[in-house]
Design an enzyme around this catalytic site. Structure first.
Site, PDB file in Angstrom:
ATOM      1  N   LYS A   1       0.834  -1.201   0.000  1.00  0.00           N
ATOM      2  CA  LYS A   1       0.000   0.000   0.000  1.00  0.00           C
ATOM      3  C   LYS A   1       0.865   1.247   0.000  1.00  0.00           C
ATOM      4  O   LYS A   1       0.476   2.291  -0.554  1.00  0.00           O
ATOM      5  CB  LYS A   1      -0.944  -0.008   1.202  1.00  0.00           C
ATOM      6  CG  LYS A   1      -1.885  -1.223   1.248  1.00  0.00           C
ATOM      7  CD  LYS A   1      -2.628  -1.472  -0.057  1.00  0.00           C
ATOM      8  CE  LYS A   1      -3.381  -2.803  -0.057  1.00  0.00           C
ATOM      9  NZ  LYS A   1      -3.805  -3.215  -1.399  1.00  0.00           N
TER      10      LYS A   1
ATOM     11  N   ARG B   1      -7.256  -7.098  -8.881  1.00  0.00           N
ATOM     12  CA  ARG B   1      -8.037  -8.332  -9.039  1.00  0.00           C
ATOM     13  C   ARG B   1      -9.475  -7.944  -9.306  1.00  0.00           C
ATOM     14  O   ARG B   1      -9.827  -6.764  -9.304  1.00  0.00           O
ATOM     15  CB  ARG B   1      -7.980  -9.128  -7.737  1.00  0.00           C
ATOM     16  CG  ARG B   1      -8.344  -8.217  -6.548  1.00  0.00           C
ATOM     17  CD  ARG B   1      -8.863  -8.913  -5.357  1.00  0.00           C
ATOM     18  NE  ARG B   1      -8.873  -8.063  -4.178  1.00  0.00           N
ATOM     19  CZ  ARG B   1      -9.899  -7.305  -3.786  1.00  0.00           C
ATOM     20  NH1 ARG B   1     -11.005  -7.260  -4.500  1.00  0.00           N
ATOM     21  NH2 ARG B   1      -9.827  -6.566  -2.689  1.00  0.00           N
TER      22      ARG B   1
END
Lengths: 501, 188, 501, 188
Positions: free
Chosen positions: C115, C294
């Site tokens: 992140k 995804r």
């Protein structure tokens, strides 16, 4: 409009209940004796009994149904399709009782309900019709007269019920020798289905496609057509598979057909939802066939290709709203959709009805799948009504994708305890002519040869072997009688998933 | 345990025995390893090995119910469990009959058809009402000739002869209500 | 691409199987011990065991899964979401084994999976991020150092797992005193969920909306954004309701957010499906939050508003096809859609998990309803995995219609034997702030006050009375022990519908 | 036949008797005429009259299952049938407990809450593993204070005190697996 009585049963009653729910309107179901535990009764807010199982004693009883509507405090009636949906007396009785009939006026129903009057209306609106008798042939007309009229039209021809619909009271007649028996059968079916044995004759177009145009018409003069539906896949003159749009309809033809449809509807001052059916000949010419003055069985494919909820619009039109839909959008398909009607019929045995208890039910889900059903596991398909138990609709970006999803959805669909038309569709969706959209209304008869012949989908050796293994394993592993659960705990065991060891 | 299973036009012999948590199922000269779970009253989840492989990986859901087409009183397999099933499997519906080995007798073997050449029983496939009887006892009939019309579910359903023959017994009259499985007439 | 192994379980494995079926591609399921009879195993063509029930021993075992893919003869792997979907080692292991990984490259996953690295990538692409620590805080970093970093950012702040996703390893910290315990909990959850206990700090935007942009990117340089999704309704930092489009996003804002999303994706050479998440502040400014490399749980709402099958496109992109979709169409919603995630959780008890046997299941149907589920009647919701059992999606011409259909569908939805979040949604869909789209990510906490408090939907007297009547009638009419069916006929009685007399 | 039904925060007395094909159900001083069909193992289709009307028309589907929240060993109503149900009805899920009349004893009547003021039992709502115990026996705790953390379904679930009190027994230790319904500790 706060409460609507749905004067119907089965999947269409469920469909209308869902639309009412979505609009915050209360629903009243009606039921005959054998339908007490039907899905539409279970899902409605109220349910009123209307008589014995035979339709004539319940779902066709105008007096009883209007009385139930009044007593329940309903302020409107939705007729669905079939039963009283195209009965002008019912529409008038609702109006006289102060109930809003969610459909066209009794006058429009009467006009289009007489197939012969409808032909005349189409001619007056400048739309071509199939050559045929312009006057009804009553019950008492002698066979000899009918033979004479038939000779003028020429064989092969169609015998059709004047009050017809749903393929009932309809026969193809190949030559004069077959006419008397076909006449007898058509009259008897028409009398039984519609209470009116009158028929008429029409030239048989040899390999037509059945194309129809959905319309919505409000009380403010707006008539809007939708992208066409193709309903050429029929058996016993009854639609069994529909799709939208049609591969046989070019943008130019769509424009001409939808304009013709609007012309007919305007000519009779039509309001609410209705459908103009056409026969499309191989040479590209099209003929007005009839108008259905009600919601069609196959309305969901139009809903998924345009995003419009037709039942909600029926209700909105009935309460006086203006049609504010974008006309361009209704003629521009956002997807390709296909519908397969799941009937309780045995396709391996000439589509014989197969009523009975549904002992197990697995319904398909996932992207691009909609199942409009009146069935549930444990429900018994009654012998008194049309054997359609659900409509499976799939859609996708292309026709190929819609078909692929239909194949997948059909493979997921399990209806146990009765036979259904599912195996027929699985065969059909693998047929190369169907895949290429090379078909017309004779498709099923041509493909199947004489109806009643053999299996449609020969089971291959591998699947026969797996079935044999499954049967043997099932008996080998079945819980033995000695270890059966006691009644009290049976209840807890429902549907348990357990390792067998 | 060995079973005779009639499926398609043949009878297959299936032998099942347990080996640990798996079943070994012999059929058609090969043995399949099967891992089975019951996922409902009449639904099995089976993982089946391919031929001689030892690992069961082909996933097959099989749901069984008593055949919808079998006449009432169809023979039972064992312990009152019906022996005539419709099996839902891989999107197909496959009718089978199953018995303990030997129970079918010796008249049928793999490759011999189930529908023999004996008398043909015309059976109502659904409950309904006889609306027309088109032939009388003694009539010669041709294959595909209409014999009797049963009305059910708002449709008139004409039952036809499978092959040429002579009508022996007519068991029903016009107006009579019949159940599914009722023998309406016999054609020899 | 002839055979795909789906390296996942539950509803998303079922979703991918359906897409493969629709494309004529064979499917291989994997299963842990407790999932042997799961729906994805039953629907796949093949199923391979991958170990014990604990995820670490099965669905997170890269070696076992790659071996199953090789042995089964699969030529591609679809990771779904969760588990190994954002694990670059898995993507690399597939590539090394000659398998096509249906997702982005390992490098893109690694970049966006951290992140903190993702924040740097966004900054480099000219997209604003929420102020926070730019370096990961490792497991061994002393609390005191974290407290110092936190002081620089200011309270309240968010503690987030560097390897995060799905709300796991995430904590809000109101002041310095709470930091140590929150740090311990977040690290422990992150370690357990992702095998990586590193976290980072971020300023807490007080009442942000969570808006995200779905992207598809092919191997030929095309990156296409879709109309945004709004995912502000969250509990425990986990989305529970999503809709598309967002009422908070004007056409101009949509253009700016989708452009920013494309910029980030291009900056990292992204391919396949991915989602850029933004926080939208009350003042209209938006901040890059993270990229999910995804398929998202909530992808179906984008599918129904654009008519595009995202999973099919994932597969098509993976096999090298060019994105030939009309970009305008993807940014023009054809409908309004809403998704409710049905969790096996008890909303009356602080959303505690409620695993167990589903003894009865009734799934909604009809127009504008899609249910993507991994459940079936008789199935046991295992204790080892995420408790989401299905996603209910509804859509309509307007947001109001989509919401009305959701209410109707939820009323039809019955999951018996366990508690679910269905009652929560029924409450939420009647809340006037929700109906007016006046919400942000604090909506649930604000509305519920302190979590765990009381019932959401107080049952009125009339329904309590009906429940009491039902219970009494049930016991009064239950088949008595003496007349219970014999074991042999039990089997025939399944689900029978009988008159009680 | 008369039942006591605990629903919401009250106990209602329900008397059922058969009258022809219908049931008459007395509750709250009114009698409802009920037409009932069993449409599954645990699902009823009921048509219920409104108040004193004689025609049952309000359609109510009620599906019952043993309460998912009740601890194992919850008392049974009769003949081994569980007495604690979750009832699905009109889109709602309503927990009830039902007994033959009088079986609840006299401690509760309409209007008195089910959750009393006695010792508070902290019960695991699901199977899982204890990952942290945050208090010890004898500790004073405040309402909403965290007591114990159970990990299940990949989430850590903190169980809290309902009200102020003192921890009496701590029945579990870190790492221990617990079932749904296990008492983890008691707060007085």
């Amino acid at each position: 409009m706060k409460k609507i009585l749905i004067a119907n049963r089965g999947e269409i009653a469920v469909r209308v209940i869902r639309a009412c729910r979505d609009m915050g309107i209360a629903t009243v179901a009606i039921y005959s004796d054998c339908d007490r535990a039907a899905l539409h009764v279970r899902l409605a807010d109220e349910a009123w009994p209307v008589g014995p199982s035979a339709p004539r004693e319940s779902y066709l009883r105008i007096d009883t149904i209007v009385e139930a509507a009044k007593k329940s405090g309903a302020d409107a009636v939705h007729p669905g399709y079939g039963f009283l949906a195209e009965n002008e007396d019912f529409a008038a009785a609702c109006r006289d009782a102060g109930l809003i009939f969610i459909g066209p006026s009794p006058e429009a129903i009467a006009m289009m309900g007489s197939k012969t009057a409808a032909r005349q209306a189409a001619i007056a609106a400048g739309v071509a019709v199939v050559p045929g008798t312009e006057e009804p042939i009553g019950d008492q007309t002698p066979d000899a007269e009918v033979v004479k009229a038939a000779a003028r039209i020429g064989y092969p021809l169609m015998l059709k019920a004047v009050a017809g619909g749903g393929g009932k009271g309809m026969r193809t007649v190949a030559d004069a020798a077959d006419l008397p028996s076909a006449l007898r059968a058509a009259r008897s079916e028409a009398q039984s289905a519609f209470g009116d044995g009158a028929v008429y004759l029409e030239r048989r177009i040899m390999s037509p496609r059945h194309i129809e145009v959905q319309l919505l018409a409000d009380h403010h003069g707006t008539v809007l057509p939708f992208v066409e539906r193709e309903c050429s896949i029929q058996r016993r003159h009854q639609k069994i598979v529909e799709e939208s749009p049609s591969l046989a309809v070019s943008p130019d033809l769509r424009r001409r057909m939808t304009s013709a449809a609007v012309a007919v509807a305007k000519a009779v001052g039509y309001t609410n939802a209705g459908t103009i059916e056409f026969l499309l000949d191989a040479d590209g010419s099209f003929y007005f066939l009839e108008m259905n003055t009600r919601l069609q069985v196959e309305h969901p494919i139009t809903e998924v290709v345009t995003g419009v909820d037709l039942v909600q619009w029926q209700i909105r039109i009935a309460r006086g709203e203006k049609l504010d839909l974008d006309p361009e959008r209704l003629l521009t398909p956002q997807a390709h959709a296909i519908e397969c009607r799941i009937y309780a019929e045995d396709p391996d045995n000439g589509f014989m009805p197969s009523p009975g208890r549904i002992t197990g039910l697995r319904v398909p889900h996932g992207p691009g799948v909609r199942d409009d059903s009146g069935a549930y596991e444990g429900w018994e398909v009654p012998i008194f009504y049309d054997p359609m138990i659900s409509k499976l609709v799939t859609w996708g970006e292309t026709r190929d994708q819609a078909i692929a999803r239909m194949k997948r959805a059909l493979a997921e669909y399990e209806v146990r305890g009765i036979r259904t038309t599912i195996p027929f569709f699985q065969w059909m969706l693998s047929d190369e002519d169907f895949l290429a959209a090379r078909f017309d209304t004779t498709f099923i008869d041509r493909k199947r040869g004489v109806p009643g012949n053999g299996v449609l989908q020969p089971i291959d050796d591998r699947h026969e072997e797996l079935a044999a293994i499954a049967a043997a394993v099932f008996l080998f592993t079945k819980p033995s009688a000695g270890t059966a659960s006691a009644p009290a705990s049976r209840w807890r065991d429902t549907g348990r998933s357990e390792a067998l060891r | 345990m060995t079973f005779d299973v009639e499926v398609g036009d043949a009878i297959r012999t299936v032998t099942v025995h347990r080996k640990g948590l798996l079943l070994h199922v012999a059929i058609g000269g090969r043995t399949h390893v099967v891992d089975v779970r019951r996922v409902g009253d009449a639904t099995l989840s089976m993982l089946v090995s391919n031929g001689d492989a030892t690992r069961p990986v082909t996933s097959v859901d099989a749901a069984l119910h008593p055949s919808a087409a079998a006449a009432p009183g169809a023979r039972l397999a064992a312990n009152g469990i019906p022996g005539a099933f419709d099996i839902h499997l891989d999107g197909r519906t496959i009718p089978v009959q199953i018995r303990q080995a030997g129970a079918f007798g010796r008249q049928k073997e793999k490759g011999t058809g189930v529908t023999g050449t004996g008398p043909q029983r015309i059976v109502s496939p659904m409950p309904g009402k006889v609306v027309r009887v088109l032939v009388a006892a003694g009539d010669e009939v041709k294959a595909r000739q209409g014999l009797v019309v049963v009305e059910a579910m708002k449709m008139e359903n004409e039952l036809r002869a499978d092959r040429n023959g002579r009508v022996r017994d007519v068991a029903v009259t016009v107006g009579q209500s019949v159940d599914a499985g009722t023998v309406l007439m016999v054609v020899e």
